[in-house]
Scaffold this active site. Structure first.
Site: not given
Length: 611
Positions: A216, A332, A363
């Site tokens: 991320s 995601d 994700h």
């Protein structure tokens, strides 16, 4: 996998000798089958040398008179001191290590308003309570990499934890900070024992070869560092990285929020991570959040501008040299799969060593350990394991385990060809997607209502709030790989409207076994940006406008017995602004098409349906 090189065979022999109980002068990394192995002498974490320091940067972003310093934590095997061993570095940097802002009411932007307007109330700005002195920044990755013959380095991003400076969420300092750390690891800049002292710390134990990874935001920063072209950064493995703030918070001119975070924008993320020195926060808030971001983010129009372009790493890749292995999930809906695809495609075009790993989940999710190990072994230890000759694309097929991806020559699948489908009337029920255009289909209309979910749109047999068109039922599996495109001609009853498009497999079930059972892909756009992403114009009610945009990239096998359905609607309750219901969108069926990337092309589609 390729055969072992001479270097690999040598280290494998050393590993054999060590395991047979013979004496070995020094503890060294060991490799088998092109991968770094766990070495007994590197396993005992109690023997690790751990220390923290501050690296001098080239920027000053917190309003004082000194250059900012970045807080760094080092974990290395004792042999780097006792035996003079030099090792490569796995480096992870993050804005999250010292904690984040609490989730309080009002931290997000209120989305209950008309398009082109802003909410009247101010957002809440919660303060981050920093998690102690943090003498050790993080323990992540240490147990994975140190036993395999690496040093692990962590750092906190500018304006977070004990790092000086200000968060900028994609500004230049977020790339220059890890660059400075890599320069320090190569002896080019200075590190100090304290944030304001002059006692130096040198990285005498570093070979100068660095690899970066993270998930991320922590996956964004390796890419940021790589775009600087810093010498010594040999390889990166970004996992679900946000590669463009615009693509994260906007979509084709539309204000569109990341899935699960309705109302988030770049200034919300700034507040969320701002865990640095409390005395510097007022200056940072005024300079970055309340000036630069407030003037640049533009929630009224959603247009692309210099503020957003400066936060797009695709625009900054020309000097990049690091080998790139990307990882992302096709489902995601937070950091959407386009983020990795766009970087992978450019890196491939630049001739960089490049691979991409896509799984079918949401994700996060790193590549299998063996992929990461081979990547870092090749580019940090210099073992010629042939990883650069492996397949470029690794796709986890539906229902397969994440560590068992299927290899393909590239992504999209080279056998995928664009197939254009046409809309036949009946969309308030279920109209047909046809391979041939029909004349005089005329128009069909939907009425916006944000309270109705995409799932409800997909399951409704009859609705005035969406248009739904579907292929015949598939007689055999159909493989889609790449980006679908919708070209649409529409009019609006109001000067502004949301436009949302879902591609789904029907029937849309409540008890989907896997994420791929219902949603194939999605996309959003602002019809006001029909000519340009940088300049929107109010829609004239009743006038038709033509626009075309891509849906999120996907690679999915649609099973026999299902239909591919196209849903066109206006406001998406989980992603867009929520204007009052009632806006009418009218679609010209004769000028609207859907293009699918079908492996095998039109012939495969016809063979799998009743066309």
């Amino acid at each position: 996998m390729t055969t072992l090189s001479m270097t690999s065979r040598l280290f494998a022999a050393l590993f054999f000798v060590a395991t047979m109980g013979f004496a070995q002068d020094k503890t060294v990394p060991v490799f088998e089958n092109g991968e770094a192995q766990i070495v007994e002498g590197f396993k005992n974490y109690k023997d690790y040398i751990r220390h923290d320091l501050w690296v001098q940067t080239t920027f000053n972003t917190d309003g004082d008179d000194t250059l900012d310093r970045v807080h760094v934590s080092v974990t290395r095997p004792k042999q780097t001191d006792t035996e003079g061993l030099k090792l490569p570095v796995i480096y992870v940097t993050s804005p999250y290590f010292a904690g984040v802002a609490p989730d309080v009411p009002g931290i997000m932007w209120n989305v209950e308003h008309e398009l082109g307007e802003l909410p009247t109330q101010e957002r809440a700005h919660p303060e981050v309570k920093r998690l102690g002195a943090r003498p050790i920044i993080s323990n992540s990755h240490i147990s994975k990499w140190v036993p395999r013959g690496y040093i692990v380095v962590h750092s906190s991003s500018p304006g977070t934890g004990l790092s000086q400076g200000s968060p900028t969420v994609g500004g230049p300092n977020e790339a220059l900070a890890p660059k400075a750390v890599i320069d320090w690891l190569n002896g080019r800049v200075k590190g100090y024992t304290t944030p304001d002292g002059d006692e130096e710390v040198k990285a005498y134990w570093s070979t100068g070869k660095v690899g970066m990874t993270g998930t991320s935001y922590n996956g964004t920063l390796p890419l940021a560092a790589a775009t600087t072209g810093v010498e010594g950064l040999e390889a990166i493995i970004p996992i679900a990285p946000n590669t463009s703030s615009y693509h994260y918070y906007r979509s084709n001119g539309l204000v569109r929020h990341p899935g699960g975070y309705l109302g988030e924008d770049i200034d919300v993320l700034y507040d969320f991570i701002h865990s640095g020195d409390e005395s510097k926060r007022p200056y940072n808030n005024k300079t970055v959040r309340d000036t630069e971001m407030a003037n640049g983010m533009d929630r009224k129009t959603g247009d692309l501008n210099d503020f957003w372009n400066d936060r797009d790493y695709l625009n900054q890749m020309d000097g990049m040299k690091a080998a790139l292995l990307m990882s992302h999930g096709f489902n995601d809906w937070n950091v959407m799969p386009e983020h990795s695809n766009r970087i992978y495609q450019k890196a491939k075009a630049m001739g960089l060593p490049t691979q991409i790993y896509y799984h079918q989940n949401g994700h996060g999710g790193p590549p299998p350990m063996t992929m990461m190990n081979r990547w870092f072994t090749r580019y940090l230890h210099g073992v010629e394991n042939g990883v650069e000759n492996d397949k470029q694309a690794w796709i986890v097929r539906e229902n397969d385990q994440r560590d068992q991806p299927t290899a393909y020559d590239a992504y999209p699948n080279p056998e995928a060809k664009d197939v254009t489908l046409y809309l036949n009337k009946g969309g308030n029920q279920i109209g047909m997607l046809s391979t041939k255009a029909s004349k005089r289909q005329k128009t069909e209309t939907l009425v916006d209502d944000f309270t109705i979910s995409g799932k409800d749109h997909a399951q409704a047999s009859n609705s005035t709030h969406r248009l739904l068109y579907a292929t015949p039922t598939l007689k055999q599996d159909l493989h889609l790989s790449g980006e679908s495109t919708i070209s649409i001609s529409l009019s609006s009853s109001k000067p502004a409207a949301n436009l949302s498009v879902w591609l789904v497999s029907l029937p849309y079930t409540d008890n989907a076994k896997v994420l791929t059972d219902n949603i194939i892909t999605r996309g959003w756009a602002d019809p006001q940006n029909y000519k340009s992403l940088t300049e929107s114009e109010p829609l004239k009610p009743g006038k038709f406008y033509d626009l075309s945009f891509k849906l999120q990239p996907d690679d999915q096998i649609i099973k026999a017995g299902q239909q591919i359905g196209l849903i066109i609607f206006s406001s998406d309750k989980d992603f867009t602004i929520h204007p009052k219901p009632g806006t009418e969108l009218t679609v010209d069926l004769d000028k609207t098409t859907l293009t699918l990337p079908v492996v095998g092309g039109l012939e495969a589609l016809k063979a799998g349906t009743e066309y």
